[in-house]
Design a protein around this motif. Structure first.
Motif, PDB file in Angstrom:
ATOM      1  N   ALA A 172     -60.642  10.548   0.933  1.00  7.27           N
ATOM      2  CA  ALA A 172     -62.004  10.943   1.303  1.00  7.27           C
ATOM      3  C   ALA A 172     -62.565  11.976   0.320  1.00  7.27           C
ATOM      4  CB  ALA A 172     -62.013  11.502   2.724  1.00  7.27           C
ATOM      5  N   VAL A 173     -61.708  12.884  -0.123  1.00 11.32           N
ATOM      6  CA  VAL A 173     -62.133  13.884  -1.106  1.00 11.32           C
ATOM      7  C   VAL A 173     -62.501  13.210  -2.421  1.00 11.32           C
ATOM      8  CG1 VAL A 173     -61.395  15.853  -2.503  1.00 11.32           C
ATOM      9  CG2 VAL A 173     -60.777  15.748  -0.076  1.00 11.32           C
ATOM     10  N   SER A 183     -69.271  21.477  -1.444  1.00 10.73           N
ATOM     11  CA  SER A 183     -69.648  22.563  -0.532  1.00 10.73           C
ATOM     12  C   SER A 183     -68.500  22.998   0.376  1.00 10.73           C
ATOM     13  CB  SER A 183     -70.837  22.122   0.336  1.00 10.73           C
ATOM     14  OG  SER A 183     -70.470  21.045   1.175  1.00 10.73           O
ATOM     15  N   VAL A 184     -67.364  22.288   0.320  1.00  8.48           N
ATOM     16  CA  VAL A 184     -66.231  22.627   1.196  1.00  8.48           C
ATOM     17  C   VAL A 184     -64.945  22.795   0.375  1.00  8.48           C
ATOM     18  CG1 VAL A 184     -67.175  21.643   3.317  1.00  8.48           C
ATOM     19  CG2 VAL A 184     -65.930  20.166   1.733  1.00  8.48           C
ATOM     20  N   LYS A 185     -65.079  23.352  -0.807  1.00 13.79           N
ATOM     21  CA  LYS A 185     -63.915  23.527  -1.683  1.00 13.79           C
ATOM     22  C   LYS A 185     -62.841  24.389  -1.033  1.00 13.79           C
ATOM     23  CE  LYS A 185     -66.218  22.928  -6.171  1.00 13.79           C
ATOM     24  NZ  LYS A 185     -66.604  23.594  -7.448  1.00 13.79           N
ATOM     25  N   GLU A 186     -63.263  25.426  -0.346  1.00 13.59           N
ATOM     26  CA  GLU A 186     -62.299  26.332   0.285  1.00 13.59           C
ATOM     27  C   GLU A 186     -61.480  25.598   1.351  1.00 13.59           C
ATOM     28  OE1 GLU A 186     -62.236  30.577   2.761  1.00 13.59           O
ATOM     29  OE2 GLU A 186     -64.049  29.938   1.705  1.00 13.59           O
ATOM     30  N   PHE A 190     -57.464  24.654   1.415  1.00 12.39           N
ATOM     31  CA  PHE A 190     -56.640  25.064   2.560  1.00 12.39           C
ATOM     32  C   PHE A 190     -55.682  23.940   2.930  1.00 12.39           C
ATOM     33  CE2 PHE A 190     -55.558  25.752   6.982  1.00 12.39           C
ATOM     34  CZ  PHE A 190     -55.442  27.127   7.103  1.00 12.39           C
ATOM     35  N   VAL A 191     -56.209  22.722   2.964  1.00  4.35           N
ATOM     36  CA  VAL A 191     -55.380  21.559   3.310  1.00  4.35           C
ATOM     37  C   VAL A 191     -54.362  21.284   2.202  1.00  4.35           C
ATOM     38  CG1 VAL A 191     -55.394  19.088   3.823  1.00  4.35           C
ATOM     39  CG2 VAL A 191     -57.218  20.542   4.715  1.00  4.35           C
ATOM     40  N   LYS A 192     -54.798  21.294   0.977  1.00  3.36           N
ATOM     41  CA  LYS A 192     -53.906  20.981  -0.147  1.00  3.36           C
ATOM     42  C   LYS A 192     -52.780  22.004  -0.281  1.00  3.36           C
ATOM     43  CE  LYS A 192     -57.102  18.364  -3.112  1.00  3.36           C
ATOM     44  NZ  LYS A 192     -57.784  18.333  -4.435  1.00  3.36           N
ATOM     45  N   ALA A 193     -53.065  23.237   0.023  1.00  2.00           N
ATOM     46  CA  ALA A 193     -52.073  24.309  -0.141  1.00  2.00           C
ATOM     47  C   ALA A 193     -50.882  24.141   0.799  1.00  2.00           C
ATOM     48  CB  ALA A 193     -52.730  25.669   0.093  1.00  2.00           C
ATOM     49  N   ASP A 320     -63.458  13.354   8.404  1.00  3.50           N
ATOM     50  CA  ASP A 320     -64.605  12.686   9.007  1.00  3.50           C
ATOM     51  C   ASP A 320     -65.910  13.267   8.462  1.00  3.50           C
ATOM     52  OD1 ASP A 320     -65.573  10.660  10.716  1.00  3.50           O
ATOM     53  OD2 ASP A 320     -65.955  12.100  12.312  1.00  3.50           O
ATOM     54  N   TYR A 321     -65.941  14.579   8.250  1.00  8.55           N
ATOM     55  CA  TYR A 321     -67.124  15.213   7.676  1.00  8.55           C
ATOM     56  C   TYR A 321     -67.399  14.660   6.276  1.00  8.55           C
ATOM     57  CZ  TYR A 321     -70.269  18.853   5.929  1.00  8.55           C
ATOM     58  OH  TYR A 321     -71.339  19.524   5.385  1.00  8.55           O
ATOM     59  N   LEU A 322     -66.364  14.523   5.469  1.00  7.42           N
ATOM     60  CA  LEU A 322     -66.513  14.008   4.107  1.00  7.42           C
ATOM     61  C   LEU A 322     -66.947  12.544   4.100  1.00  7.42           C
ATOM     62  CD1 LEU A 322     -63.331  15.638   2.533  1.00  7.42           C
ATOM     63  CD2 LEU A 322     -65.710  16.216   1.987  1.00  7.42           C
TER      64      LEU A 322
END
Length: 367
Positions: A172-173, A183-186, A190-193, A320-322
């Motif tokens: 999705a990313v 707009s949701v990089k942070e 968070f998920v990737k970390a 879902d947002y993405l």
């Protein structure tokens, strides 16, 4: 999903063996998945009998016959092991001795005996209620310890396969269909970390530390019936998502929902934390219910279950947002984003309290 009309309801009822003459069928409850009705019958002696009729949503459950087969297998087994008959749902039989009726349009219907003198809570009102809900789900695990979980259908494939959810998130990313990723990089970071965490439960299962069990998969407080007088746990309801799974994910989803200090879509993240006292209360209730059936290796993974269910849920909201809010029902454009931030704050607070969570569960280990 179609909305059943009076003729369809009446036709379904007439296919089941019930006590007495039907006097009414009224919409019941506030569930969003299945059509649900309360049926009232009166027998020849004037005694009233109550039932719950449901039409299974075949948009959500693509193979409703498998859902119903799982429920029948588990409830029949439970009848032979529970301490009280009020601890298990009872399915009515059709005149063909089936636990479901399939109408001419292909919709499946079932009827349960109504659990009388009971209440269920959308949110617990005090710590005693939370303990009782935990006790009910713990007993559910205890009673089904010897049930062959691998004989159940996986009615929603990969439901709690977190590595698979992560793959879907990364896709999705990359695709960024709605142009929202920048707009949701942070949140993405968070998920990737935490990528190394997502396989912990599946790896533990492969290593023999986390056995496959019957999992309920929707362990909210409103899926436990409490005695309306004593407020003691009676039985677990809403069995549609019963599948092979892990005890710790059932525990974890209850913590995600019940131990949070705020609603799931609370925007003010300063209000969002995991109440460690509620975590401790639920741990006690759940393990009291399990009554020694979980090995130490499984008990020690309860915090991982809580964190896994919370990060997975937040990841699904963000995915879902993405993708344009195509799965979860939303009420405003940033609803899924607010939900995901809420869950990530909860995860971060769990991480801050990790040592305390581990200490709480370790106290219940035998060694």
């Amino acid at each position: 999903m179609r909305k059943a009309n009076s003729e369809q309801i009446s036709n379904a009822i007439n296919n089941f063996k019930l006590c007495g003459e039907v006097r009414g069928a009224i919409p019941y409850g506030n569930g969003h998945i299945n059509d649900t009705f309360k049926i009232i019958t009166v027998d020849e002696d004037g005694n009233e009998h109550l039932y719950i009729l449901q039409s299974v949503n075949n948009n959500v459950f693509k193979k409703p016959e498998q859902v119903l087969a799982n429920i029948e297998s588990v409830t029949e087994y439970l009848k032979g092991v529970v301490e009280s008959p009020r601890e298990v749902l009872v399915l009515a039989k059709t005149f063909s001795d089936l636990t479901y009726y399939k109408d001419k349009d292909g919709y499946f219907w079932r009827i349960y005996d109504f659990v009388t003198d009971s209440i269920c809570l959308d949110r617990v009102e005090n710590t005693d209620d939370f303990y009782e809900c935990a006790l009910a789900f713990g007993k559910f695990q205890k009673y089904l310890t010897d049930f062959p979980a691998d004989t159940l259908y996986e009615t929603i494939p990969d439901f709690h396969n977190t590595p698979k959810r992560y793959e879907n998130f990364l896709k999705a990313v990359q695709e960024d269909k709605m142009g929202r990723a920048a707009s949701v990089k942070e949140e993405i970071e968070f998920v990737k970390a935490r990528a190394d965490f997502y396989s912990v439960l599946l790896d533990s299962n492969k290593e023999g530390k986390l056995p496959l069990r019957v999992s309920h998969n929707d362990t909210k407080s409103n899926n436990v019936m409490l005695d309306s007088t004593t407020r003691k746990a009676l039985c677990v309801i809403d069995l549609d998502t019963i599948m092979p799974g892990f005890s710790v994910t059932d525990f974890g989803d209850a913590i995600r929902f019940g131990a949070s200090t705020a609603e799931e879509d609370e925007k003010d993240l300063s209000k969002v934390n995991m109440d460690i006292k509620m975590f401790e209360i639920y741990t006690k209730g759940f393990l009291d219910g399990c009554d020694g059936q979980l090995p130490d290796s499984e008990i020690m993974l309860l915090p991982e279950g809580a964190k896994m269910m919370t990060i997975e849920c937040g990841m699904r909201f963000l995915t879902d947002y993405l993708e344009g809010d195509t799965y979860f029902k939303t009420h405003y454009p940033e609803h899924n984003l607010d939900r995901c931030r809420n869950q990530f704050k909860l995860v971060a607070d769990m991480e801050n309290k990790w040592d305390e969570m581990k200490k709480i569960v370790k106290a219940y280990c035998k060694e």
